[in-house]
Design a protein around this motif. Structure first.
Motif: not given
Length: 677
Positions: A110, A113, A140
């Motif tokens: 996360e 990204e 992911k």
């Protein structure tokens, strides 16, 4: 890919330094960068340190120091330095790019990204960022977004070999085989010596049962860099799938020796040791302890106290960890357990590392209280999740098989840890408390010495099988239609040791006109078939008496048992799923018993249906029993007709009975912990 670019130095960065120091720093920085690019990391590191001793707020020196830590796999320290550089120079897209790459290595997808998207907000035409972002999105499970990002990277940079390689991997994950293959070919056209592309290309061929081509890819990668551990491991795995266990072990062991923290290669080596029948029990146990010691030296046991105060109920919380919650052998055996758990006393959580889910995954998901998708989680995150869930007993279903989480189990995330079903031996870990088995597979006093775990023997038997919904009805005896006996083995080729081949040669010689049907996934490949036939010829088996069958749908696979009169178990590594399948399809299985679990699973299965007479105490007795059975065709007919009745009358498919025994064991483990035993 890690970016290495510096903007020209600006006077504003050096105007508060002592006279002359700004020019000196600029010279030292470019000298350090040249050393860095040339791979002289110690020299570059020392120069960066000297710059920071003069100017601790030098963003480029901080950033580049972080890159050296990245190269040394000190990712957490690298993140700290790059983030410090970003605070000083918040509009440099390369800093966010490299921050994203480092966070990706830590499994913080996360955050990775977010870093990549920040880089793109500052520089929308940054092809390398789009490529890395695609990789992170793939990790992911966001395959459609990953493919779009990778295609954008290629639009911006049409000769971008790494992006083609990454796009091929994303397309392969979506089963777009032809498109993936085209991407790998394009990547190799631009960069013929790309190890990652050769590895990915080989994996594509392997997963599509094109084993000779996979072998070629991994061999090419090894020729490019003979000391690359990943190339050695991949080639070893392909050799194992093709049945060359001895040669395979040489490669995977070399991979682990070159890279001592390459845990997957170490696990592959341990699994492979069981196949040839030439490695002693002592040496196999010692190898498991060696692997475990390396892991436990590298990763300390979690020391914080277990806290169950946040739980909503007082049930015993069980967690099952597996990468095989899909159409897979492990699923066939865990589904009856999940179906019959007493949910009034036990709360069940599945921690699924399954990357490619299917209809079996969907069915299993409905059998538990809580389902956690964990394939994207790093070990630290998974440990925190398990502890937050208040798990009392954490059960490993993989052992040293592919996708295992034994490194996490080494850190003791749960107060009681158990290994079950997926692996026929010890994990080697001191932190694994128990191993589930039974008195037939592990007779008391016979195998306890070769385990770090306490063996818990279920009185019902340790395995419970869910027959496939696709299984056809049992058919007539093949002998009646053919006029000759057909022996069969549907086990993976690594289990077909030279020892068992010699026994099969004797059986075929003693049973006139008999045939041998071998079925295994790699036998779809003509080159693998040729290799197998050559092995058979070397032990005296006429290839004209052999039928080879490659991969089939599961329904077709089960139907093929209708062509087999007698199933011949492998040795020393017995079949498990294949033995259940053969019996369910009415085919008697002849097995030879050994001295460890791996060579006694067939004994456990046959004991439970009252067919001890098919268990041989030696390979000579194995040959005699198979021959005797083949010559008694009336008995074969009766066995075939009555086999499903035998199974239904046993505990082999009695999920309620086996689960009850397992739950008794769990309660006993809880009592032991309560009393400090």
């Amino acid at each position: 890919m890690f970016g290495m670019r510096l903007n020209p130095m600006k006077k504003a960065k050096t105007k508060h330094l002592p006279k002359g120091s700004g020019k000196d720093i600029e010279k030292r920085l470019y000298r350090a960068l040249e050393a860095h690019k040339a791979g002289r990391l110690d020299e570059a590191w020392e120069d960066y340190r000297r710059i920071l001793s003069v100017n601790p707020a030098h963003p480029d020196a901080l950033h580049l120091s972080g890159m050296i830590l990245y190269a040394r796999k000190q990712f957490e320290r690298a993140v700290d330095l790059i983030q410090r550089a970003i605070r000083l120079k918040p509009n440099e897209p390369m800093f966010y790019y490299n921050l994203g790459a480092t966070l990706h290595e830590l499994g913080c997808w996360e955050e990775a990204e977010a870093a990549y998207r920040k880089a793109l907000s500052l520089r929308p035409d940054y092809a390398e960022v789009y490529s890395n972002l695609g990789n992170t999105l793939k990790s992911k499970g966001k395959f459609t977004e990953a493919i779009a990002s990778l295609k954008r990277a290629i639009e911006l940079k049409p000769d971008f070999a790494d992006a083609y390689c990454n796009l091929g991997a994303a397309l392969a994950a979506m089963d777009a085989t032809q498109e993936a293959e085209a991407c790998y070919q394009k990547a190799l056209a631009f960069q013929p010596r790309s190890l990652q592309t050769w590895h990915n290309y080989g994996n594509l061929f392997r997963d599509r049962d094109r084993f000779a081509e996979a072998h070629m890819c991994f061999k090419t990668a090894l020729e490019i860099d003979p000391s690359r551990p990943e190339s050695l491991n991949n080639l070893g795995q392909i050799l194992m799938l093709q049945g060359d266990a001895v040669e395979s072990l040489r490669y995977v062991k070399a991979a682990w020796d070159l890279k001592p923290d390459y845990w997957a290669a170490g696990s592959n080596w341990l699994l492979g040791l069981h196949y040839p029948g030439t490695v002693s029990e002592e040496d196999i146990f010692s190898a498991h302890r060696q692997w475990a010691k390396r892991v436990m030296d590298a990763y300390p046991v979690v020391t914080t106290a277990y806290d169950c105060s946040q739980r909503a109920d007082d049930r015993i919380h069980i967690g099952y960890v597996s990468a095989d919650f899909r159409t897979h052998s492990v699923a066939y055996f865990i589904e009856p357990i999940l179906t019959h758990h007493d949910r009034s006393r036990f709360h069940i959580t599945a921690y699924s590392d399954t990357e490619k889910e299917d209809e079996t995954t969907d069915r299993l998901r409905g059998l538990v209280d809580s389902w956690k998708q964990t394939s994207y989680m790093k070990d630290e995150t998974l440990i925190e999740t398990i502890r937050r869930d208040g798990i009392d007993i954490l059960v490993d279903l993989g052992g040293h098989t592919a996708g295992n989480r034994l490194v996490m189990f080494a850190r003791k995330p749960a107060p009681i840890q158990v290994t079950y079903i997926g692996y026929p031996d010890t994990t080697g870990l001191d932190t694994m408390d128990y191993r589930i088995t039974d008195a037939w597979a592990d007779p008391p006093g016979m195998t306890d010495l070769w385990h770090t775990e306490t063996l818990v023997r279920l009185k019902s038997g340790f395995l419970c099988y869910r027959p496939s919904d696709h299984a056809p009805e049992v058919g007539a005896s093949p002998f009646d239609a053919n006029g000759y006996i057909t022996f069969g083995s549907f086990n993976n080729l690594a289990k077909v040791s030279d020892t068992i081949l010699h026994a099969w040669a004797k059986i075929l010689a003693l049973v006139p006109n008999s045939r041998l049907l071998l079925k295994a996934r790699p036998l779809k490949d003509p080159q693998v078939c040729e290799n197998v036939l050559q092995r058979l010829q070397r032990v005296g088996i006429d290839p004209h008496r052999v039928v080879l069958q490659g991969a089939l749908s599961h329904k077709e696979h089960l139907a093929r048992y209708g062509e087999v009169d007698i199933a011949l178990d492998t040795f020393p590594y017995h079949g498990t799923t294949t033995t259940f399948e053969a019996l369910w399809m009415g085919v008697p299985v002849v097995t030879a018993s050994g001295k460890t679990h791996v060579s006694r699973v067939g004994c456990s299965i046959l004991h439970r249906i009252g067919m001890e007479e098919l268990i041989a105490s030696s390979l000579d007795a194995y040959v005699a029993k198979a021959t005797e059975l083949a010559l008694d065709t009336r008995r074969l007919v009766l066995l075939r007709q009555g086999m499903r009745h035998r199974i239904r009358a046993s505990t082999l498919i009695d999920g309620r009975s086996v689960t009850g025994s397992l739950e008794e064991a769990y309660l006993w483990m809880m009592e032991n912990r309560k009393e400090g035993r």
